[in-house]
Design an enzyme around this catalytic site. Structure first.
Site, short mmCIF file in Angstrom:
data_model
loop_
_atom_site.label_atom_id
_atom_site.label_comp_id
_atom_site.label_asym_id
_atom_site.label_seq_id
_atom_site.Cartn_x
_atom_site.Cartn_y
_atom_site.Cartn_z
N ARG A 25 37.06 9.28 17.50
CA ARG A 25 36.62 10.72 17.54
C ARG A 25 37.68 10.99 18.24
O ARG A 25 37.29 12.10 18.82
CB ARG A 25 35.36 10.74 18.23
N ARG A 29 34.84 17.34 20.35
CA ARG A 29 33.91 18.52 20.66
C ARG A 29 34.93 18.57 21.89
O ARG A 29 34.76 19.70 22.87
CB ARG A 29 32.91 17.95 20.62
N ARG A 38 36.56 24.80 14.79
CA ARG A 38 35.86 24.28 14.13
C ARG A 38 34.92 25.74 14.09
O ARG A 38 34.18 25.75 13.38
CB ARG A 38 34.96 23.83 15.43
N ASP A 75 33.64 12.63 7.64
CA ASP A 75 32.53 12.17 8.36
C ASP A 75 32.18 11.33 7.20
O ASP A 75 32.71 11.11 5.65
CB ASP A 75 31.50 13.17 7.91
N TYR A 152 21.38 5.93 7.05
CA TYR A 152 21.09 7.13 7.11
C TYR A 152 20.47 8.05 5.46
O TYR A 152 20.11 8.48 5.64
CB TYR A 152 22.08 8.54 7.45
#
Ligand SMILES: Cc1c2[nH]c(c1CCC(=O)O)Cc1[nH]c(c(CCC(=O)O)c1C)Cc1[nH]c(c(CCC(=O)O)c1C)Cc1[nH]c(c(C)c1CCC(=O)O)C2
Length: 344
Positions: A25, A29, A38, A75, A152
């Site tokens: 990652r 953020r 973003r 992703d 998921y």
């Protein structure tokens, strides 16, 4: 020409004076420049499907820190979307998908060949990066492992214990096996297309491998990883593969030999001394500093970084975190980690 990229040399088994370093990652953020791009893209999925901007956020941590590898910005949940699942992100909560609970839900999924239509922008991001990355920086492509992606798809969201996926695995094994088979085939095609576009290494993220025990771990974590790795190596001889069966514990032992991966990525629930003795004996390992150090910093970060470098110094080692860096991390602590790895 002899290989000059430190990451590729290490994956080929060389032991370097200082290990190559990158971070899960690393485009994320915690970086103000990521948050700005973003915002420019609109939202996270629009960023994933915008090749220029996805390449831009991939390059940001390379410019700032000079990591030895860049990881494609995308992703793991783009594959279910490419197979026809609905996907969206709830702000502050995480991913949401249409669920798979019955045969009819599975029957609505698209065939494997259809995925490239949705995923074409990701391959374009890879092509841009092959042109724009510095010569010494390796480019890593990736996909989620079938089990993790299935958790998921079945639950329609992240789950603390993967309960719905385990329930389907036990209650409707034929449907569950069909889903794993579809995801395995799609993952081979997806990673193969990334390699054709220019990815030099691929990593298979099995974030929820730790909840598979015993025979289930062999069947649904190890076996799909072996199938994907073998298929990729048959098509693209020499392509290095990193496997990440997160929180596998004892399952890390022998994982490289059983699957054919060139490197096993370790989370921080195993100690570096144990992993050096039981996993690195078979070849390259990656890891495994707790990502919490990127929030807390200080002498503990330095001490733990040195301990990991030292423990893995006798074999091939790629320095990384045990899991992704979190949004509350301090960018200064990332620099401190890198300086400690490179300067001791
Ligand atoms: C389980 C999983 C996912 N995605 C991924 C995994 C496996 C690794 C792991 O266990 O963390 C993998 C992933 N996700 C992302 C990357 C890009 C490359 C990188 O820098 O590592 C990679 C390799 C970007 C991302 N993927 C996501 C973000 C944050 C999205 C944002 O900008 O708002 C990023 C940078 C979103 C995402 N994506 C996913 C979740 C659960 C979430 C929400 C949680 C969160 O917000 O951190 C699914």
């Amino acid at each position: 020409m002899a290989e000059t990229k430190k990451l590729l040399r290490t994956l080929a088994g060389e032991v370097l004076d200082t290990p190559p370093i990158w971070m899960m990652r690393q485009a994320g953020r915690y970086l103000p420049e990521y948050r700005a791009t973003r915002a420019q893209a609109g939202d996270f999925l629009s960023l994933c499907y915008n090749p220029e901007l996805a390449a831009e956020v991939t390059l940001q941590p390379i410019r700032r820190y000079g990591f030895d590898a860049a990881i494609l910005f995308a992703d793991i949940l783009l594959v279910p979307q490419a197979l026809g699942a609905d996907l969206w992100f709830e702000t502050g909560e995480g991913p949401r998908l249409s669920t798979i609970g019955a045969q009819a839900d599975f029957d609505r999924l698209k065939p494997v060949e259809a995925i490239h239509e949705t995923l074409a922008p990701v391959y374009e991001t890879v092509r841009i990066l092959t042109r724009e990355l510095p010569a010494e920086t390796a480019l890593i492509g990736f996909a989620g492992a079938p089990w993790t992606v299935a958790t998921y798809m079945i639950a329609g969201r992240g789950t603390p214990d993967q309960g719905p996926a385990h329930a389907l695995r036990e209650g409707n094994p034929a449907l569950f096996d069909a889903l794993i088979a579809r995801l395995t085939a799609a993952t081979i095609e997806y990673l193969s297309a990334q390699i054709e576009a220019g990815a030099e290494v691929v990593k298979i993220f099995d974030s929820w491998a730790g909840s598979l025990k015993g025979e289930a771990f062999t069947r649904y974590a190890l076996e799909p990883c072996r199938e994907i790795t073998q298929a990729l190596k048959a098509r693209h001889p020499g392509i290095p593969v990193i496997g990440f069966p997160r929180e596998a514990g004892e399952g890390y032992v022998g994982f490289a030999k059983a699957t054919g991966v060139d490197c096993v990525a370790l989370d921080n629930s195993v100690t570096p001394d144990w992993a050096a003795a039981h996993v690195q004996v078979d070849g390259c390992v990656q890891g495994n500093l707790a990502s919490s150090h990127m929030v807390t910093g200080g002498q503990a970060l330095v001490d733990e970084t040195r301990r990991i470098v030292e423990a893995f110094s006798k074999g091939p080692h790629i320095f990384n975190l045990g899991h992704g860096i979190t949004p509350d991390a301090d960018p200064e602590n990332v620099q401190l980690m890198i300086d400690t790895v490179r300067k001791g």
